[in-house]
Design an enzyme around this catalytic site. Sequence first.
Site, PDB file in Angstrom:
ATOM      1  N   CYS A 411       0.809  -1.222   0.000  1.00  0.00           N
ATOM      2  CA  CYS A 411       0.000   0.000   0.000  1.00  0.00           C
ATOM      3  C   CYS A 411       0.843   1.274   0.000  1.00  0.00           C
ATOM      4  O   CYS A 411       0.304   2.368  -0.136  1.00  0.00           O
ATOM      5  CB  CYS A 411      -0.952   0.007   1.191  1.00  0.00           C
ATOM      6  SG  CYS A 411      -0.107   0.162   2.767  1.00  0.00           S
ATOM      7  N   CYS A 426       2.673  -1.985   9.421  1.00  0.00           N
ATOM      8  CA  CYS A 426       2.255  -1.146   8.310  1.00  0.00           C
ATOM      9  C   CYS A 426       1.230  -0.158   8.849  1.00  0.00           C
ATOM     10  O   CYS A 426       0.335  -0.524   9.612  1.00  0.00           O
ATOM     11  CB  CYS A 426       1.622  -2.017   7.224  1.00  0.00           C
ATOM     12  SG  CYS A 426       0.690  -1.068   6.022  1.00  0.00           S
TER      13      CYS A 426
END
Length: 680
Positions: A411, A426
């Site tokens: 992402c 993340c």
Amino acid sequence: MPTSDPATRIAELRAEIRHHLHRYHVLDDPEISDAEYDALFKELERLERDHPELIDPLSPTQRVGAPPDSIFAPVQHRERMFSLDNADSKEQLLAWESRLERILGTAPDAYVCEPKIDGLAVSLTYENGRYSRAATRGDGVVGEDVTANVRTIGAVPLELRGQAPSVLEVRGEIYMPVSAFEELNRRQADAGEPEYVNPRNTAAGSVRQKDPAVTAGRNLSIWVYQVGYRAGQSDLGSQWESLQWLAELGFRTNPASRRVGSVDEVVAYVDELLETRHDRDYEIDGAVVKVDAFAAQRETGFTAKSPRWAIAYKFPPEEKTTRLVDIRINIGRTGVATPYAVLDPVFVGGVTVTNATLHNEDEVRRKDVRIGDTVVVRRAGDVIPQVMGPVESMRPRGTKPWSMPAECPFCGHPIVRSGGEVAARCTGGFDCPSRLREYLSHFVSRDGMDVEGFGYKTVDLLIDLGMLRDPSDVFGLDPDRLLQLDGWGETSVANLVAAVDAARDRPVARLLTALGIPGVGGTVARTLARRFRSLPRLLDATEEELTDVDGIGPELALSIRSWARDPENRALVDRLGAAGVRLADPQDEEGGSDLLAGVTVVVTGTLAGRSRDDVKAAIENRGGKVTGSVSKRTTAVVVGESPGSKLAKAEELGVPILDEAALERLLEGGPDAAGLAAPL
Ligand code: IVH
């Protein structure tokens, strides 16, 4: 020419089919084609359908029966099922032989060496030559009844050949052939479902299915290696003779067994096994060496746990080298980034390994494995493959120590590691497709909201199509769009919609588990749900209110508070509420009953139908308690597969023992229904 009398023809067909099953499964030497076999089988099925009064439970057509009423009930073995002592060197084998020599006066004349099958030990009982029961080993004294499932295994004879004693117990190992395991995993992969870890666990899981039809589809087989209880005298004098006798009765005995005269020959046998281990379609983890003569066996006897006359000589864990092609990361459901090794495929310990977890950044540094390195990969028995470390002498020029990427490859959001933590995370939240996939798979799973039929594959597909961006989307799927998807018909869409509808109304504890608040698993979730009953109320609770709850410490309270403070999480809860998901438990919920008030239960072993957490929840929801140790105050001990010492303790204290069926009666109707005295 087939006879016209149905009873005679049925008997003929059964005998013929039994013969061909034996040729195929036991002797591995079929005489007729599959099509010819199928024709016989169909003819028998047809005749039995027309003459239901002639059906026999041991007819070859009856192998896959309906799920039994009481599954996995405890079974007391007529003779204890012992485990074995281990040796892992020639020296230890020699030491074993000296111990035998001290007892017997001389070293044994002969040993029988057998492959040690890596499967699931079972005891099979035959009465008057007819299959009557199969039981797992359990703790050796009490196992579980798996008769219906084991009946589906083609290599298990339902009727013995020749003259069988009135009662005969034999022992053997059920296993999943490696080829069947690989085929099963191919099917799993095609369906987008997670793959099974190894043949042994998969075989064990297959035997413990509620529905025999599932077991039947797993292509299990068996090697039989030991005669247990026999009614009446028999003239067997040795292990070697009993293997021959078992084969004559129609059991599948391993042709690789060998009778030898010395420890040197045992060692040579094991070396041979090791060399040829991957030529076989089943996993072995060593050899079992048994004193051949029964007279000598009787003289040496048993220790508390194992026979003195047998020993397991285990293979060393297998290691291979291969190239570390890449180090990649996975983002898990909580956002933790886990590095894993991408390897040139390598066949080690019986399976082809292509990936292996590297756990975390510190671990990669500690081992100093680098992309491009030749690394040592180890796999022993049922353990997951491990990267042991690099072969430094083979390190190519220009490699660099690995470090966690600064940005998430899925992402693009930063990956951060906050001070003191081993885990890196993340920061993309649900924008990260990897995290979203893992999160949603957990969210809809049996441990979470339990949306039936919503597997990895569906999750992946709907994420790809942009139909799932966060968990609340599960409850707002558009049936018309689903209908347009390839392979989705009216029925599958209707099923999914119904499953989603049912999931809207799960108890708060489930929703809490599904949300994946760090530290909040099933048990904690239930404790919290009992105390606060509503998710918004829980999220507004102060740290003090939280730590006031039994079982909630300061660390957990902090974790819950910081989850609750995050506006994104609050927004998610609001969206779930708006999508019709139940956020509060009604006060008089079934869970609120006091059916089991005063009841204290201990669980030992694994249950087929419920997880430990499940049992705990079910009992606590009814006002009872589940504790870890047996005392005089324990109301009952629930016994599952492989029960531990708690069973013995219960017997010693005279605490009532319940099987799984009795547990269900207890949950349904209280102590009376389970045959227990009401608590004081
Ligand atoms: S004999 C008293 N023979 O190994 C004799 N066991 O570590 C006990 N096993 O529980 C078993 N292959 O599940 C025997 N050829 C073999 C075996 C075998 C595998 C398993 C069995 C047992 C365990 C002992």
